[in-house]
Design a protein around this motif. Structure first.
Motif, PDB file in Angstrom:
ATOM      1  N   ALA A  82      -0.548  -2.291  -3.899  1.00  0.00           N
ATOM      2  CA  ALA A  82       0.701  -1.615  -4.265  1.00  0.00           C
ATOM      3  C   ALA A  82       0.483  -0.640  -5.405  1.00  0.00           C
ATOM      4  O   ALA A  82       0.787   0.717  -5.181  1.00  0.00           O
ATOM      5  CB  ALA A  82       1.679  -2.611  -4.734  1.00  0.00           C
ATOM      6  N   VAL A  83      -0.542  -0.980  -6.428  1.00  0.00           N
ATOM      7  CA  VAL A  83      -0.810  -0.003  -7.471  1.00  0.00           C
ATOM      8  C   VAL A  83      -1.570   1.322  -6.823  1.00  0.00           C
ATOM      9  O   VAL A  83      -1.173   2.498  -7.212  1.00  0.00           O
ATOM     10  CB  VAL A  83      -1.732  -0.570  -8.380  1.00  0.00           C
ATOM     11  N   TYR A  84      -2.353   0.842  -5.900  1.00  0.00           N
ATOM     12  CA  TYR A  84      -3.070   2.043  -5.409  1.00  0.00           C
ATOM     13  C   TYR A  84      -2.561   2.940  -4.260  1.00  0.00           C
ATOM     14  O   TYR A  84      -3.114   3.635  -3.794  1.00  0.00           O
ATOM     15  CB  TYR A  84      -4.679   1.605  -4.853  1.00  0.00           C
ATOM     16  N   ASP A  85      -1.375   2.264  -4.109  1.00  0.00           N
ATOM     17  CA  ASP A  85      -0.520   2.826  -2.829  1.00  0.00           C
ATOM     18  C   ASP A  85      -1.082   2.801  -1.466  1.00  0.00           C
ATOM     19  O   ASP A  85      -1.036   3.755  -0.572  1.00  0.00           O
ATOM     20  CB  ASP A  85      -0.188   4.193  -3.222  1.00  0.00           C
ATOM     21  N   VAL A  86      -1.898   1.663  -1.070  1.00  0.00           N
ATOM     22  CA  VAL A  86      -2.496   1.467  -0.179  1.00  0.00           C
ATOM     23  C   VAL A  86      -1.922   0.117   0.600  1.00  0.00           C
ATOM     24  O   VAL A  86      -2.480  -0.258   1.685  1.00  0.00           O
ATOM     25  CB  VAL A  86      -3.965   1.576   0.100  1.00  0.00           C
ATOM     26  N   ALA A  87      -0.750  -0.398   0.234  1.00  0.00           N
ATOM     27  CA  ALA A  87      -0.197  -1.642   0.775  1.00  0.00           C
ATOM     28  C   ALA A  87       0.121  -1.448   2.140  1.00  0.00           C
ATOM     29  O   ALA A  87      -0.237  -2.426   3.099  1.00  0.00           O
ATOM     30  CB  ALA A  87       0.888  -2.068  -0.118  1.00  0.00           C
ATOM     31  N   ASP A  88       0.668  -0.486   2.680  1.00  0.00           N
ATOM     32  CA  ASP A  88       0.971  -0.230   3.897  1.00  0.00           C
ATOM     33  C   ASP A  88      -0.342   0.024   5.121  1.00  0.00           C
ATOM     34  O   ASP A  88       0.092  -0.160   6.054  1.00  0.00           O
ATOM     35  CB  ASP A  88       1.904   1.140   4.140  1.00  0.00           C
TER      36      ASP A  88
END
Length: 93
Positions: A82-88
């Motif tokens: 989530a922090v690196y915006d790659v959760a998806d």
């Protein structure tokens, strides 16, 4: 450490920078020979390199015509994603 257990691959211990290359290689071998379902319940420590390992496993699974699946992803792994915006981009869990 990686161990094939039935229909899944159990990952235990540390998933940090010092372990990343070995985990990637062991995971790729496991995907090639058996399952692309990884159980992370026994992971004790991780850092951002664990995301790179998971994405490497995803590429190996795709190359073999499989879909990677994560069981019991540690909350810290999901937080890092989530922090690196790659959760998806993470595989189903």
């Amino acid at each position: 450490m990686i161990r094939i257990a039935g229909d899944s691959v159990e990952v235990s211990g540390s998933m940090t920078m010092s372990d990343a290359a070995a985990l990637l290689a062991e995971g790729e071998a496991a995907i090639a020979s058996s399952s692309a379902t990884f159980d992370l319940a026994a992971v004790t420590d991780l850092d951002s390199s664990s995301l790179a390992v998971v994405f490497g496993w995803m590429r190996a699974a795709q190359a073999g015509g499989k879909s990677l699946r994560l069981l019991n992803p540690p909350p810290n792994l999901l937080s890092l994603a989530a922090v690196y915006d790659v959760a998806d981009l993470l595989p189903p869990h």
